[in-house]
Design a protein around this motif. Structure first.
Motif, PDB file in Angstrom:
ATOM      1  N   ASP A 181      32.404  87.520  18.682  1.00 12.03           N
ATOM      2  CA  ASP A 181      33.068  88.130  17.519  1.00 12.03           C
ATOM      3  C   ASP A 181      33.496  87.061  16.515  1.00 12.03           C
ATOM      4  N   ASN A 182      33.905  85.899  17.021  1.00 16.86           N
ATOM      5  CA  ASN A 182      34.291  84.815  16.108  1.00 16.86           C
ATOM      6  C   ASN A 182      33.093  84.341  15.281  1.00 16.86           C
ATOM      7  N   PHE A 183      31.915  84.356  15.907  1.00 19.54           N
ATOM      8  CA  PHE A 183      30.691  83.952  15.182  1.00 19.54           C
ATOM      9  C   PHE A 183      30.337  84.983  14.105  1.00 19.54           C
ATOM     10  N   TYR A 184      30.432  86.262  14.449  1.00 17.39           N
ATOM     11  CA  TYR A 184      30.102  87.310  13.464  1.00 17.39           C
ATOM     12  C   TYR A 184      31.054  87.228  12.257  1.00 17.39           C
ATOM     13  N   ASP A 185      32.351  87.044  12.542  1.00 19.43           N
ATOM     14  CA  ASP A 185      33.333  86.932  11.442  1.00 19.43           C
ATOM     15  C   ASP A 185      33.004  85.743  10.548  1.00 19.43           C
ATOM     16  N   PHE A 186      32.638  84.645  11.206  1.00 16.37           N
ATOM     17  CA  PHE A 186      32.305  83.415  10.483  1.00 16.37           C
ATOM     18  C   PHE A 186      31.111  83.660   9.549  1.00 16.37           C
ATOM     19  N   LEU A 187      30.088  84.372  10.064  1.00 21.80           N
ATOM     20  CA  LEU A 187      28.892  84.636   9.237  1.00 21.80           C
ATOM     21  C   LEU A 187      29.269  85.416   7.981  1.00 21.80           C
ATOM     22  N   VAL A 188      30.146  86.396   8.144  1.00 22.00           N
ATOM     23  CA  VAL A 188      30.581  87.195   6.988  1.00 22.00           C
ATOM     24  C   VAL A 188      31.274  86.282   5.966  1.00 22.00           C
ATOM     25  N   LYS A 189      32.144  85.402   6.462  1.00 18.39           N
ATOM     26  CA  LYS A 189      32.874  84.492   5.555  1.00 18.39           C
ATOM     27  C   LYS A 189      31.896  83.559   4.829  1.00 18.39           C
ATOM     28  N   LEU A 190      30.874  83.099   5.548  1.00 18.12           N
ATOM     29  CA  LEU A 190      29.886  82.211   4.906  1.00 18.12           C
ATOM     30  C   LEU A 190      29.184  82.937   3.770  1.00 18.12           C
ATOM     31  N   ARG A 191      28.770  84.185   4.044  1.00 21.01           N
ATOM     32  CA  ARG A 191      28.048  84.945   3.003  1.00 21.01           C
ATOM     33  C   ARG A 191      28.971  85.179   1.806  1.00 21.01           C
ATOM     34  N   ILE A 192      30.240  85.475   2.045  1.00 21.14           N
ATOM     35  CA  ILE A 192      31.197  85.673   0.942  1.00 21.14           C
ATOM     36  C   ILE A 192      31.328  84.378   0.139  1.00 21.14           C
ATOM     37  N   ALA A 193      31.275  83.247   0.852  1.00 19.01           N
ATOM     38  CA  ALA A 193      31.419  81.946   0.177  1.00 19.01           C
ATOM     39  C   ALA A 193      30.124  81.527  -0.531  1.00 19.01           C
ATOM     40  N   GLY A 194      29.078  82.362  -0.410  1.00 24.03           N
ATOM     41  CA  GLY A 194      27.816  82.039  -1.084  1.00 24.03           C
ATOM     42  C   GLY A 194      26.943  81.082  -0.292  1.00 24.03           C
TER      43      GLY A 194
END
Ligand code: FAD
Length: 288
Positions: A181-194
């Motif tokens: 779950d920590n990895f999935y959250d991280f991926l979302v944050k990366l995409r938001i950060a461009g």
């Protein structure tokens, strides 16, 4: 082969990580490991690099050449910069160029009180920029789903990661983690950060209790409750903990693949039994 473009054709990409053995004799024996790994058809194998001043560093290039020449598998050569001057990095890049090894994982390297840093490179993004300016290299970088241990906070860490990607890192490999779950959250944050480059999930199959303690201390990995329960129940039984560790890694990977991750990067610790056990469990999921 250009590793960063692999992800356009295949998902999930499967890769292994090995380290150059310290002793010359062990380097000869690495063939047993590589033969087993080759049968598992990884898309590439990455080779670690000593943080500085280490005699294993020249073996990194040697081992990468062997992987390419003897096994026909693309190597990803790790390169750390904190303890190296520009000239030293340039000399290594020249060696890679001569050997036609074009894929480099650009790293800062951990701080080591015994190895004073040189002043040419301070962060991995500077190394990425330097390598990209040298020619035809394809550069990957490291990322930290549970935040790098020195980072002020998660937001700052991702902002810093963006600098690395903007400098030319076209593919990221994550630090190990035990909670998907920590990895999935991280991926979302990366995409938001461009940050839109492919991100491979780093998986460390746990083989014994001492190794877990070392990992948690070194990289601050979060141990989920279900993992703690396994340690509690099997921690004193070496064989049972090994089985449980393999099963945990397989279930983590199955779930990651079902989630649609770009790739799985397995830290093999040069142990072909571990790599074999994991791949037996996921063979039909990665098309190997
Ligand atoms: P960076 O990206 O430079 O980040 C380090 C810290 O500095 C972070 O806290 C970040 O937030 C911050 N930061 C980054 N850029 C900036 C900036 N421009 N300004 C201010 N702050 C910034 N180590 C080895 O010695 N050899 C290896 O072969 C090796 N392989 C690895 C493979 C993987 C997949 C991973 C995840 C790690 C590996 N490491 C290896 C460990 C790595 O060297 C350490 O984690 C190191 O502490 C950070 O390296 P980095 O390249 O991620 O650093």
């Amino acid at each position: 082969m250009i590793i960063e473009t692999l992800f356009e054709k295949k998902k999930p990409v499967l890769s292994f990580e090995i380290f150059p053995p310290k002793k010359e004799a062990e380097l000869q024996n690495i063939d047993a490991t590589l033969e087993t790994l080759a049968k598992l058809h990884p898309d590439f194998i990455s080779v670690t690099f000593g943080a500085g001043g280490s005699s294993t560093n020249n073996k990194t290039v040697e081992l990468a050449k062997k992987i390419k020449k003897d096994y026909g598998i693309e190597p990803l050569v790790h390169l750390t910069c904190l303890s190296h001057s520009r000239e030293e990095i340039k000399a290594i890049l020249n060696e890679l160029q001569e050997a036609q090894l074009w894929n480099v994982l650009a790293l800062r390297g951990d701080r080591n009180p015994d190895i004073p840093p040189k002043d040419d490179f301070h962060y991995a993004n500077e190394l990425v920029e330097y390598i990209k300016a040298q020619g035809d290299f394809h550069v990957s970088g490291a990322c930290y789903p549970e935040v790098h241990t020195e980072a002020e906070d998660g937001v700052t860490d991702i902002r810093n990661l963006k600098k690395k990607v903007d400098a030319g890192a076209g593919h990221l490999v994550s630090q190990l983690f035990f909670d998907n779950d920590n990895f999935y959250d991280f991926l979302v944050k990366l995409r938001i950060a461009g940050i839109d480059v492919p991100v491979e999930a780093g998986i460390m199959p746990v083989t014994n209790r001492a190794q877990i303690k070392r990992m948690v201390n070194m990289c601050g990995a979060v141990l989920p409750e279900k993992f703690e329960k396994i340690l509690e129940k099997y921690g004193d039984n070496k064989e049972a903990l090994f089985d449980a560790g393999m099963a945990y890694a397989v279930s983590q990977i199955v779930e990651l693949i079902a989630h649609g991750v770009d790739g799985i990067h397995i830290f093999t610790m040069n142990n072909p039994v571990v790599a074999g056990r994991i791949c037996d469990g996921i063979r039909n999921l990665v098309g190997g």
